[in-house]
Design an enzyme around this catalytic site. Structure first.
Site, short mmCIF file in Angstrom:
data_model
loop_
_atom_site.label_atom_id
_atom_site.label_comp_id
_atom_site.label_asym_id
_atom_site.label_seq_id
_atom_site.Cartn_x
_atom_site.Cartn_y
_atom_site.Cartn_z
N LYS A 73 0.69 -1.36 -0.05
CA LYS A 73 0.33 -0.05 0.06
C LYS A 73 1.06 1.02 0.10
O LYS A 73 0.81 2.00 -0.86
CB LYS A 73 -0.97 -0.36 1.01
CG LYS A 73 -2.22 -0.97 0.34
CD LYS A 73 -3.29 -1.15 2.34
CE LYS A 73 -3.99 -2.22 2.41
NZ LYS A 73 -5.00 -1.89 3.35
N ASP A 109 -9.81 2.71 2.91
CA ASP A 109 -10.07 1.41 3.83
C ASP A 109 -11.13 2.11 5.14
O ASP A 109 -12.15 1.54 5.80
CB ASP A 109 -8.79 1.44 4.27
CG ASP A 109 -7.36 0.46 3.65
OD1 ASP A 109 -8.87 -0.10 2.46
OD2 ASP A 109 -6.94 -0.07 3.35
#
Ligand code: ATR
Length: 289
Positions: A73, A109
């Protein structure tokens, strides 16, 4: 002839390892359910040394987007030229969207975390009191940002490594946040409105969190981002204390929604059917975790 060749919308999830990712199950369910034609969502195993080249080649390989998972990420953030505001704040990307300007890194997220609470505990509101967050890793960054944006008046971070939690607060520019050691957790619980575990403790194969939840107010919501097992030791202890609990599977399902909508132009639903499908893949029948 050429115009008879179907245009295929390809999306992938990149990670290392990637075999256990449930993102293909989720997105391919929505592709079928919403009747999206000629769409494919697949796993792409990308070792760290091939990441930069892979991101550069995505468009040439016909991908219109991707999801990004562990451990890529942060590295994908650095590979991309364009980001949305949240990815820029987190310096981490979990969703890539091909826009007219090129590939854009996004991060859903925190959205997934809040949407899960919103759907599973609709009466709970972030602005009613301090949030206690266990852990200060990558997931904690997305969650702290989302709670801050949702109006949590204070974020109390309980972490083993004090300096890591301090760095998180500084990097994210959190105005009302404090760091506590595990020994000080009782103090962190005073008037708390939320307890969230963002560490890997409680996951299958890891030791359980053993915390006395007695000092938590009866109105506090308890949630865990670990979803294997679905009911972690923490959630079980909270349930036995009579507190409202929300499991972590919903975060995985909800974080997928904005990416799907951006790639395919239709907003999918997180339904009981989808949840049951993913649980079945995990070998769980709801209520028997
Ligand atoms: P992610 O990026 O997926 O959130 P991570 O960066 O590995 O995961 O972060 C894991 C978090 O769990 C950290 O807050 C870590 O605490 P430290 O910052 O002190 O390392 C916490 N953690 C992991 N194992 C732990 C353990 N055995 N005891 C206490 N905290 C633990």
């Amino acid at each position: 002839m050429k115009d008879k060749i179907p245009v295929i919308a390809k999306v992938c999830v990149m990670g290392w390892p990637i075999a256990h990712s449930r993102s293909p199950l989720i997105h391919n369910f929505w592709i079928r359910q919403l009747g999206i034609k000629n769409a494919i969502y697949e796993r792409l195993a990308v070792p760290p040394e091939e990441l930069q080249e892979t991101v550069k080649s995505l468009v040439d390989w016909g991908f219109i987007g991707a999801n990004v998972t562990v451990p890529h990420k942060e590295a994908v953030f650095a590979c991309l030229m364009r980001h949305d505001a949240i990815a820029r704040r987190l310096k981490a990307v979990n969703t890539i969207v091909l826009t007219e300007a090129g590939l854009e890194g996004r991060n859903t997220d925190g959205y997934g975390f809040m949407a899960n609470l919103f759907h599973a505990a609709p009466n709970w509101k972030a602005n009613r009191g301090p949030a206690v967050m266990l852990g200060a890793g990558g997931a904690a960054r997305a969650i702290a940002t989302a709670l801050d944006d949702a109006g949590a008046p204070e974020i109390r971070i309980v972490n083993r490594t004090h300096s890591r939690a301090e760095t998180l607060i500084r990097d994210l520019g959190l105005k009302n946040a404090a760091v506590f050691s595990w020994e000080q957790i009782d103090r962190a619980f005073v008037n708390a409105n939320l307890l969230v575990n963002t560490t890997t403790l409680g996951m299958k194969g890891e030791r359980d969190l053993e915390i006395d939840l007695t000092p938590l107010p009866a109105t506090a919501l308890v949630t865990d981002i670990v979803y294997t097992p679905l009911e972690t030791g923490l959630l079980r202890a909270a349930r036995l204390r009579g507190l409202t609990t929300v499991d972590g599977l919903g975060m995985l399902l909800h974080q997928a929604v904005p990416g799907f909508e951006a790639w395919f132009g239709k907003r999918p639903q997180v339904s009981a059917e989808l949840r049951a499908l993913v649980l079945a893949d995990m070998g769980i029948t709801e209520g028997k975790s």
